[in-house]
Design a protein around this motif. Structure first.
Motif, mmCIF file in Angstrom:
data_model
loop_
_atom_site.group_PDB
_atom_site.id
_atom_site.type_symbol
_atom_site.label_atom_id
_atom_site.label_comp_id
_atom_site.label_asym_id
_atom_site.label_seq_id
_atom_site.Cartn_x
_atom_site.Cartn_y
_atom_site.Cartn_z
ATOM 1 N N LYS A 25 59.448 49.765 -31.041
ATOM 2 C CA LYS A 25 58.432 50.433 -31.261
ATOM 3 C C LYS A 25 57.097 50.040 -30.716
ATOM 4 O O LYS A 25 56.980 48.648 -30.558
ATOM 5 C CB LYS A 25 58.652 51.055 -32.656
ATOM 6 N N LEU A 26 56.235 50.925 -30.562
ATOM 7 C CA LEU A 26 54.896 50.757 -30.011
ATOM 8 C C LEU A 26 54.127 50.389 -31.245
ATOM 9 O O LEU A 26 54.089 50.850 -32.387
ATOM 10 C CB LEU A 26 54.266 52.073 -29.499
ATOM 11 N N ARG B 52 49.949 49.791 -32.513
ATOM 12 C CA ARG B 52 48.557 50.503 -32.018
ATOM 13 C C ARG B 52 47.450 49.534 -32.664
ATOM 14 O O ARG B 52 47.424 49.128 -33.558
ATOM 15 C CB ARG B 52 48.501 51.745 -32.549
ATOM 16 N N ALA C 267 57.776 50.422 -25.012
ATOM 17 C CA ALA C 267 57.861 49.840 -26.199
ATOM 18 C C ALA C 267 59.224 50.059 -26.615
ATOM 19 O O ALA C 267 59.920 48.995 -27.326
ATOM 20 C CB ALA C 267 56.773 50.174 -27.074
ATOM 21 N N ARG C 268 59.750 51.089 -26.436
ATOM 22 C CA ARG C 268 61.173 51.491 -26.792
ATOM 23 C C ARG C 268 62.476 50.735 -26.208
ATOM 24 O O ARG C 268 63.199 50.453 -26.862
ATOM 25 C CB ARG C 268 61.338 53.156 -26.631
ATOM 26 N N SER D 206 53.080 53.009 -22.475
ATOM 27 C CA SER D 206 53.223 52.104 -23.530
ATOM 28 C C SER D 206 54.456 52.606 -24.463
ATOM 29 O O SER D 206 55.187 51.774 -24.944
ATOM 30 C CB SER D 206 52.076 52.035 -24.670
ATOM 31 N N ASP D 207 54.631 53.756 -24.854
ATOM 32 C CA ASP D 207 55.557 54.195 -26.004
ATOM 33 C C ASP D 207 56.911 54.006 -25.129
ATOM 34 O O ASP D 207 57.810 53.521 -25.750
ATOM 35 C CB ASP D 207 55.058 55.808 -26.439
ATOM 36 N N SER D 208 56.898 54.570 -24.237
ATOM 37 C CA SER D 208 58.438 54.525 -23.333
ATOM 38 C C SER D 208 58.665 53.165 -23.082
ATOM 39 O O SER D 208 59.854 52.634 -23.291
ATOM 40 C CB SER D 208 58.372 55.353 -21.983
#
Length: 151
Positions: A46-47, A49, A39-40, A35-37
């Motif tokens: 940005k992610l 949540r 989302a960038r 998700s984080d990689s």
């Protein structure tokens, strides 16, 4: 507090949903998705949540304020199970029920091969990671429109 508003939606998610336009994709991901990689690389960058909620709970909350795109055949799509693309795990069946409830009709999801899903997610407007621990709890929701009220 806001009236008639799903309190599972936090300020960051509300802002992203409001900023999205017709046809923009929103990714709902499980805990195992990168998700984080990913989302960038999205438009938002940005992610977002929504921890401690299942994928179906997040879809239900999102669809309480966001319409699905009625101009495409599959405004909601699921990540296919590797090696078994027609299989519908319980998490996907639960999300399908949430979609049908929100839309007031049966609207079957489309499916996307796992690695094609990753590439599609990078081009999305935003990614919301859920607290969903089950495999294949990853979905694309395409934002629709709300028609003007008749005078």
């Amino acid at each position: 507090m806001l009236r008639n508003f799903d309190n599972r939606l936090n300020a960051d998610v509300i802002h992203a949903l409001r900023a999205m336009g017709h046809g923009d994709d929103l990714i709902i991901s499980d805990l195992n998705f990168p998700s984080d990689s990913v989302a960038r690389q999205t438009v938002l960058g940005k992610l977002l949540r929504m921890d401690n909620l299942s994928a179906a709970e997040v879809v239900e909350a999102v669809l309480s304020v966001m319409p699905l795109d009625s101009f495409v055949d599959h405004p909601a799509e699921r990540m296919e199970v590797s090696g078994s693309p027609k299989e519908i795990p319980a998490v996907q069946a639960e999300v399908q029920k949430a979609i049908d409830k929100a839309e007031g009709k049966s609207w079957p999801m489309g499916s996307i091969e796992r690695f094609a899903f990753y590439e599609r997610a990078k081009k999305a407007y935003a990614v919301i990671v859920t607290g969903e621990p089950r495999f294949y709890g990853c979905f694309v929701l395409k934002k629709g429109v709300i028609p003007p009220k008749a005078k």
